[in-house]
Motif scaffolding. Structure first.
Motif, short mmCIF file in Angstrom:
data_model
loop_
_atom_site.label_atom_id
_atom_site.label_comp_id
_atom_site.label_asym_id
_atom_site.label_seq_id
_atom_site.Cartn_x
_atom_site.Cartn_y
_atom_site.Cartn_z
N GLU A 1 0.82 -1.20 0.00
CA GLU A 1 0.00 0.00 0.00
C GLU A 1 0.87 1.26 0.00
OE1 GLU A 1 -0.44 -2.66 2.05
OE2 GLU A 1 -2.24 -3.43 1.06
N GLN A 2 1.99 1.23 0.71
CA GLN A 2 2.89 2.38 0.72
C GLN A 2 3.49 2.61 -0.67
OE1 GLN A 2 5.35 1.03 3.91
NE2 GLN A 2 4.12 2.05 5.48
N VAL A 3 3.82 1.53 -1.37
CA VAL A 3 4.34 1.67 -2.74
C VAL A 3 3.26 2.26 -3.64
CG1 VAL A 3 5.30 0.47 -4.74
CG2 VAL A 3 5.98 -0.22 -2.44
N ALA B 1 1.12 6.99 -6.60
CA ALA B 1 0.05 7.98 -6.75
C ALA B 1 0.56 9.40 -6.54
CB ALA B 1 -1.07 7.68 -5.75
N LEU B 2 1.57 9.58 -5.70
CA LEU B 2 2.10 10.91 -5.40
C LEU B 2 3.30 11.28 -6.27
CD1 LEU B 2 2.06 10.70 -1.49
CD2 LEU B 2 0.47 12.00 -2.95
N TYR B 3 3.83 10.35 -7.02
CA TYR B 3 5.09 10.55 -7.74
C TYR B 3 4.98 11.69 -8.75
CZ TYR B 3 9.26 9.50 -10.49
OH TYR B 3 10.47 9.58 -11.13
N ASP B 4 5.92 12.63 -8.64
CA ASP B 4 5.94 13.81 -9.50
C ASP B 4 7.26 13.96 -10.24
OD1 ASP B 4 7.64 14.50 -7.46
OD2 ASP B 4 6.54 16.27 -6.84
N GLY B 5 8.06 12.90 -10.25
CA GLY B 5 9.37 12.96 -10.89
C GLY B 5 10.51 13.04 -9.91
N LYS C 1 7.01 12.26 1.42
CA LYS C 1 5.57 12.53 1.57
C LYS C 1 4.84 11.29 2.09
CE LYS C 1 5.46 15.95 -2.14
NZ LYS C 1 5.07 16.21 -3.53
N VAL C 2 5.21 10.12 1.57
CA VAL C 2 4.61 8.87 2.07
C VAL C 2 4.95 8.70 3.54
CG1 VAL C 2 4.58 6.35 1.86
CG2 VAL C 2 4.60 7.77 -0.20
N ASN C 3 6.19 8.94 3.90
CA ASN C 3 6.61 8.77 5.29
C ASN C 3 5.85 9.71 6.23
OD1 ASN C 3 8.39 6.90 4.31
ND2 ASN C 3 10.19 8.21 4.51
N VAL C 4 5.62 10.95 5.80
CA VAL C 4 4.85 11.89 6.61
C VAL C 4 3.42 11.37 6.78
CG1 VAL C 4 3.83 14.21 6.63
CG2 VAL C 4 6.26 13.90 6.08
N ALA C 5 2.81 10.93 5.69
CA ALA C 5 1.44 10.41 5.75
C ALA C 5 1.35 9.18 6.64
CB ALA C 5 0.94 10.09 4.35
N ARG D 1 7.09 -11.87 -8.00
CA ARG D 1 6.17 -11.70 -9.13
C ARG D 1 5.51 -10.33 -9.09
NH1 ARG D 1 4.47 -17.46 -7.96
NH2 ARG D 1 5.56 -18.62 -9.58
N ASN D 2 5.18 -9.82 -10.26
CA ASN D 2 4.50 -8.54 -10.38
C ASN D 2 3.14 -8.62 -9.68
OD1 ASN D 2 3.69 -6.01 -11.24
ND2 ASN D 2 3.16 -6.69 -13.29
N LEU D 3 2.93 -7.73 -8.70
CA LEU D 3 1.66 -7.69 -7.98
C LEU D 3 0.65 -6.78 -8.65
CD1 LEU D 3 3.05 -7.38 -4.34
CD2 LEU D 3 2.18 -9.45 -5.46
N ALA D 4 1.16 -5.69 -9.23
CA ALA D 4 0.28 -4.71 -9.87
C ALA D 4 1.10 -3.83 -10.79
CB ALA D 4 -0.40 -3.86 -8.80
N THR D 5 0.42 -3.19 -11.72
CA THR D 5 1.03 -2.18 -12.56
C THR D 5 0.32 -0.88 -12.25
OG1 THR D 5 1.52 -3.80 -14.28
CG2 THR D 5 1.50 -1.48 -14.94
N ALA D 6 1.10 0.16 -12.01
CA ALA D 6 0.53 1.46 -11.67
C ALA D 6 1.16 2.51 -12.58
CB ALA D 6 0.81 1.78 -10.21
N ARG D 7 0.34 3.48 -12.96
CA ARG D 7 0.80 4.50 -13.90
C ARG D 7 0.60 5.90 -13.34
NH1 ARG D 7 -1.12 0.33 -16.81
NH2 ARG D 7 0.08 -0.34 -18.62
#
Length: 127
Positions: A39-41, A46-50, A58-62, A80-86
């Motif tokens: 979930e943290q990944v 979701a927050l990744y901006d480059g 930001k994840v650590n603060v949350a 194994r790949n658990l999910a693909t996120a974009r």
């Protein structure tokens, strides 16, 4: 003769139990993202901006945990790949990783194998 257990032998039951492929795997060495949970990944992506480091912070603060997601030099086995996120510009595979070593000034030092999660950037080819 040395009968001390090797970390790789201790990791074998863990690999099989956690869905890692039951075939020979190469240990990968990189400086990459290590999170405590899948979930943290997902939150990281979701927050990744480059800027990966600030996104991890930001994840650590949350999470109210300064080490929930960190970047570190590590030796690991990828599961194994658990999910693909974009994101808008980047695609990641979310995978479990079994960390078996850390990169230090002296080289790679073995550690007790531990399960974490990571996001691996996928190189996509536009068609």
């Amino acid at each position: 003769m040395n009968f001390a257990p090797r970390p790789s032998l201790l990791a074998l039951p863990l690999l099989l139990m956690l869905g890692f492929p039951a075939q020979a795997q190469e240990v990968e060495v990189t400086n990459g993202l290590i999170c405590d949970t899948q979930e943290q990944v997902q939150q990281f992506v979701a927050l990744y901006d480059g800027d990966a480091q600030s996104t991890a912070e930001k994840v650590n603060v949350a999470e109210r945990n300064p080490t929930a997601c960190i970047f570190s030099g590590m030796a690991y086995l990828r599961g194994r790949n658990l999910a693909t996120a974009r994101t808008r510009d980047t695609t990641f595979q979310i995978v479990p990783i079994l960390v078996v070593g850390v990169v230090t000034e002296k080289g790679i030092e073995t550690v007790t194998p531990a399960l974490y999660y990571s996001a691996v950037e996928v190189d996509e080819i536009g068609v």
